[in-house]
Design a protein around this motif. Structure first.
Motif, PDB file in Angstrom:
ATOM      1  N   MET A   1     -27.117 -19.510 -22.978  1.00 50.48           N
ATOM      2  CA  MET A   1     -27.955 -19.568 -21.801  1.00 50.48           C
ATOM      3  C   MET A   1     -27.821 -20.927 -21.126  1.00 50.48           C
ATOM      4  SD  MET A   1     -29.503 -16.760 -21.492  1.00 50.48           S
ATOM      5  CE  MET A   1     -30.573 -15.512 -22.076  1.00 50.48           C
ATOM      6  N   CYS A   2     -27.868 -20.918 -19.810  1.00 49.54           N
ATOM      7  CA  CYS A   2     -27.788 -22.144 -19.030  1.00 49.54           C
ATOM      8  C   CYS A   2     -29.200 -22.527 -18.615  1.00 49.54           C
ATOM      9  CB  CYS A   2     -26.909 -21.920 -17.806  1.00 49.54           C
ATOM     10  SG  CYS A   2     -26.769 -23.353 -16.751  1.00 49.54           S
ATOM     11  N   THR A   3     -29.687 -23.668 -19.059  1.00 49.64           N
ATOM     12  CA  THR A   3     -31.059 -24.054 -18.738  1.00 49.64           C
ATOM     13  C   THR A   3     -31.136 -25.418 -18.061  1.00 49.64           C
ATOM     14  OG1 THR A   3     -31.357 -24.975 -20.939  1.00 49.64           O
ATOM     15  CG2 THR A   3     -32.057 -22.686 -20.602  1.00 49.64           C
ATOM     16  N   GLY A   4     -29.995 -26.020 -17.678  1.00 47.67           N
ATOM     17  CA  GLY A   4     -30.012 -27.305 -17.015  1.00 47.67           C
ATOM     18  C   GLY A   4     -30.507 -27.190 -15.588  1.00 47.67           C
ATOM     19  N   LYS A   5     -31.027 -28.280 -15.063  1.00 50.92           N
ATOM     20  CA  LYS A   5     -31.491 -28.300 -13.673  1.00 50.92           C
ATOM     21  C   LYS A   5     -30.313 -28.566 -12.745  1.00 50.92           C
ATOM     22  CE  LYS A   5     -36.146 -29.706 -14.745  1.00 50.92           C
ATOM     23  NZ  LYS A   5     -37.164 -30.735 -14.621  1.00 50.92           N
ATOM     24  N   ILE A   6     -30.384 -27.947 -11.569  1.00 50.75           N
ATOM     25  CA  ILE A   6     -29.322 -28.060 -10.578  1.00 50.75           C
ATOM     26  C   ILE A   6     -29.958 -28.415  -9.240  1.00 50.75           C
ATOM     27  CG2 ILE A   6     -27.402 -26.867  -9.461  1.00 50.75           C
ATOM     28  CD1 ILE A   6     -27.512 -24.856 -11.803  1.00 50.75           C
ATOM     29  N   HIS A   7     -29.330 -29.339  -8.532  1.00 52.55           N
ATOM     30  CA  HIS A   7     -29.739 -29.715  -7.188  1.00 52.55           C
ATOM     31  C   HIS A   7     -28.730 -29.068  -6.240  1.00 52.55           C
ATOM     32  CE1 HIS A   7     -29.866 -32.437  -3.652  1.00 52.55           C
ATOM     33  NE2 HIS A   7     -31.166 -32.375  -3.903  1.00 52.55           N
ATOM     34  N   VAL A   8     -29.199 -28.129  -5.398  1.00 51.33           N
ATOM     35  CA  VAL A   8     -28.329 -27.415  -4.464  1.00 51.33           C
ATOM     36  C   VAL A   8     -28.754 -27.793  -3.058  1.00 51.33           C
ATOM     37  CG1 VAL A   8     -27.420 -25.172  -3.767  1.00 51.33           C
ATOM     38  CG2 VAL A   8     -28.263 -25.480  -6.095  1.00 51.33           C
ATOM     39  N   CYS A   9     -27.782 -28.139  -2.225  1.00 53.95           N
ATOM     40  CA  CYS A   9     -28.061 -28.570  -0.861  1.00 53.95           C
ATOM     41  C   CYS A   9     -27.273 -27.687   0.115  1.00 53.95           C
ATOM     42  CB  CYS A   9     -27.678 -30.031  -0.704  1.00 53.95           C
ATOM     43  SG  CYS A   9     -28.089 -30.707   0.898  1.00 53.95           S
ATOM     44  N   PHE A  10     -27.970 -27.054   1.053  1.00 51.46           N
ATOM     45  CA  PHE A  10     -27.357 -26.224   2.089  1.00 51.46           C
ATOM     46  C   PHE A  10     -27.459 -26.961   3.414  1.00 51.46           C
ATOM     47  CE2 PHE A  10     -28.939 -23.341  -1.149  1.00 51.46           C
ATOM     48  CZ  PHE A  10     -27.883 -22.461  -1.333  1.00 51.46           C
ATOM     49  N   ASN A  11     -26.379 -26.962   4.193  1.00 51.52           N
ATOM     50  CA  ASN A  11     -26.345 -27.650   5.484  1.00 51.52           C
ATOM     51  C   ASN A  11     -25.778 -26.727   6.549  1.00 51.52           C
ATOM     52  OD1 ASN A  11     -27.048 -30.531   4.858  1.00 51.52           O
ATOM     53  ND2 ASN A  11     -25.386 -30.211   3.415  1.00 51.52           N
ATOM     54  N   GLY A  12     -26.401 -26.745   7.730  1.00 53.33           N
ATOM     55  CA  GLY A  12     -25.881 -25.972   8.852  1.00 53.33           C
ATOM     56  C   GLY A  12     -27.002 -25.479   9.738  1.00 53.33           C
ATOM     57  N   THR A  13     -26.682 -24.477  10.541  1.00 49.99           N
ATOM     58  CA  THR A  13     -27.678 -23.843  11.381  1.00 49.99           C
ATOM     59  C   THR A  13     -28.365 -22.792  10.518  1.00 49.99           C
ATOM     60  OG1 THR A  13     -26.285 -24.201  13.319  1.00 49.99           O
ATOM     61  CG2 THR A  13     -28.048 -22.584  13.533  1.00 49.99           C
ATOM     62  N   ILE A  14     -29.589 -23.087  10.115  1.00 52.11           N
ATOM     63  CA  ILE A  14     -30.277 -22.273   9.118  1.00 52.11           C
ATOM     64  C   ILE A  14     -31.561 -21.704   9.721  1.00 52.11           C
ATOM     65  CG2 ILE A  14     -31.354 -22.269   6.841  1.00 52.11           C
ATOM     66  CD1 ILE A  14     -29.478 -24.628   6.131  1.00 52.11           C
ATOM     67  N   SER A  15     -31.610 -20.384   9.837  1.00 51.79           N
ATOM     68  CA  SER A  15     -32.790 -19.698  10.359  1.00 51.79           C
ATOM     69  C   SER A  15     -33.707 -19.285   9.202  1.00 51.79           C
ATOM     70  CB  SER A  15     -32.358 -18.449  11.135  1.00 51.79           C
ATOM     71  OG  SER A  15     -31.772 -17.502  10.246  1.00 51.79           O
ATOM     72  N   THR A  16     -34.883 -18.795   9.549  1.00 54.44           N
ATOM     73  CA  THR A  16     -35.792 -18.325   8.506  1.00 54.44           C
ATOM     74  C   THR A  16     -35.209 -17.113   7.779  1.00 54.44           C
ATOM     75  OG1 THR A  16     -37.018 -17.045  10.168  1.00 54.44           O
ATOM     76  CG2 THR A  16     -37.891 -19.217   9.601  1.00 54.44           C
ATOM     77  N   LYS A  17     -34.409 -16.302   8.476  1.00 51.45           N
ATOM     78  CA  LYS A  17     -33.751 -15.158   7.844  1.00 51.45           C
ATOM     79  C   LYS A  17     -32.775 -15.636   6.768  1.00 51.45           C
ATOM     80  CE  LYS A  17     -30.765 -11.229   8.767  1.00 51.45           C
ATOM     81  NZ  LYS A  17     -30.032 -10.461   9.764  1.00 51.45           N
ATOM     82  N   ILE A  18     -32.033 -16.690   7.063  1.00 53.56           N
ATOM     83  CA  ILE A  18     -31.084 -17.243   6.091  1.00 53.56           C
ATOM     84  C   ILE A  18     -31.837 -17.820   4.892  1.00 53.56           C
ATOM     85  CG2 ILE A  18     -29.397 -19.090   5.708  1.00 53.56           C
ATOM     86  CD1 ILE A  18     -28.331 -18.525   8.536  1.00 53.56           C
ATOM     87  N   ILE A  19     -32.945 -18.499   5.141  1.00 58.23           N
ATOM     88  CA  ILE A  19     -33.757 -19.055   4.045  1.00 58.23           C
ATOM     89  C   ILE A  19     -34.227 -17.927   3.123  1.00 58.23           C
ATOM     90  CG2 ILE A  19     -35.901 -20.254   3.458  1.00 58.23           C
ATOM     91  CD1 ILE A  19     -35.555 -21.753   6.160  1.00 58.23           C
ATOM     92  N   ALA A  20     -34.700 -16.834   3.702  1.00 56.96           N
ATOM     93  CA  ALA A  20     -35.166 -15.703   2.906  1.00 56.96           C
ATOM     94  C   ALA A  20     -34.024 -15.116   2.076  1.00 56.96           C
ATOM     95  CB  ALA A  20     -35.762 -14.633   3.816  1.00 56.96           C
ATOM     96  N   GLN A  21     -32.843 -15.022   2.648  1.00 57.65           N
ATOM     97  CA  GLN A  21     -31.705 -14.466   1.924  1.00 57.65           C
ATOM     98  C   GLN A  21     -31.242 -15.401   0.805  1.00 57.65           C
ATOM     99  OE1 GLN A  21     -29.225 -13.681   5.373  1.00 57.65           O
ATOM    100  NE2 GLN A  21     -29.597 -11.488   5.165  1.00 57.65           N
ATOM    101  N   ILE A  22     -31.304 -16.702   1.047  1.00 60.91           N
ATOM    102  CA  ILE A  22     -30.942 -17.664   0.001  1.00 60.91           C
ATOM    103  C   ILE A  22     -31.893 -17.538  -1.184  1.00 60.91           C
ATOM    104  CG2 ILE A  22     -30.906 -20.134  -0.602  1.00 60.91           C
ATOM    105  CD1 ILE A  22     -29.823 -20.650   2.254  1.00 60.91           C
ATOM    106  N   THR A  23     -33.187 -17.517  -0.911  1.00 56.92           N
ATOM    107  CA  THR A  23     -34.148 -17.428  -2.007  1.00 56.92           C
ATOM    108  C   THR A  23     -34.046 -16.083  -2.723  1.00 56.92           C
ATOM    109  OG1 THR A  23     -35.916 -16.797  -0.471  1.00 56.92           O
ATOM    110  CG2 THR A  23     -35.747 -19.123  -1.045  1.00 56.92           C
ATOM    111  N   GLN A  24     -33.689 -15.031  -1.991  1.00 55.22           N
ATOM    112  CA  GLN A  24     -33.493 -13.728  -2.620  1.00 55.22           C
ATOM    113  C   GLN A  24     -32.315 -13.773  -3.595  1.00 55.22           C
ATOM    114  OE1 GLN A  24     -32.410 -10.561   0.040  1.00 55.22           O
ATOM    115  NE2 GLN A  24     -32.851  -8.981  -1.470  1.00 55.22           N
ATOM    116  N   LEU A  25     -31.231 -14.450  -3.222  1.00 55.35           N
ATOM    117  CA  LEU A  25     -30.086 -14.595  -4.129  1.00 55.35           C
ATOM    118  C   LEU A  25     -30.493 -15.290  -5.425  1.00 55.35           C
ATOM    119  CD1 LEU A  25     -27.023 -15.563  -1.913  1.00 55.35           C
ATOM    120  CD2 LEU A  25     -27.191 -13.641  -3.477  1.00 55.35           C
ATOM    121  N   PHE A  26     -31.302 -16.332  -5.306  1.00 53.62           N
ATOM    122  CA  PHE A  26     -31.764 -17.046  -6.498  1.00 53.62           C
ATOM    123  C   PHE A  26     -32.562 -16.102  -7.393  1.00 53.62           C
ATOM    124  CE2 PHE A  26     -30.376 -20.615  -4.166  1.00 53.62           C
ATOM    125  CZ  PHE A  26     -30.334 -21.713  -5.002  1.00 53.62           C
ATOM    126  N   GLY A  27     -33.408 -15.250  -6.809  1.00 50.80           N
ATOM    127  CA  GLY A  27     -34.225 -14.325  -7.576  1.00 50.80           C
ATOM    128  C   GLY A  27     -33.421 -13.233  -8.261  1.00 50.80           C
TER     129      GLY A  27
END
Length: 84
Positions: free
Chosen positions: A1-27
């Motif tokens: 199992m991978c339990t280390g912490k990761i810092h992920v940084c996204f850059n660009g033109t980011i809408s609320t729809k993109i934010i929702a899709q990013i968090t959905q991928l994490f879930g």
């Protein structure tokens, strides 16, 4: 199992729809978001930083990063990751 912490940084033109899709991928991959921040770094340019940790298997983590890469390419945004 991978339990280390990761810092992920996204850059660009980011809408609320993109934010929702990013968090959905994490879930989908059991990646726990510990902290999330969004900054405006220029006109129509944003940066989202996420600190997370995963409880997925190595194979799932590989699939997660592949999906993140495909996702960011399709929306023309960049991302970086650093293990902390």
């Amino acid at each position: 199992m991978c339990t280390g912490k990761i810092h992920v940084c996204f850059n660009g033109t980011i809408s609320t729809k993109i934010i929702a899709q990013i968090t959905q991928l994490f879930g989908l991959y059991r990646i726990n978001i510990l902290d999330i921040h969004m900054y405006n770094v220029g006109e129509n340019q944003s940066q989202i930083t996420i600190v997370c940790e995963g409880s997925s298997t190595t194979d799932e983590i590989d699939s997660f990063w592949n999906d993140i890469t495909d996702f960011t390419k399709s929306f023309n945004i960049d991302y970086t990751k650093n293990y902390i």
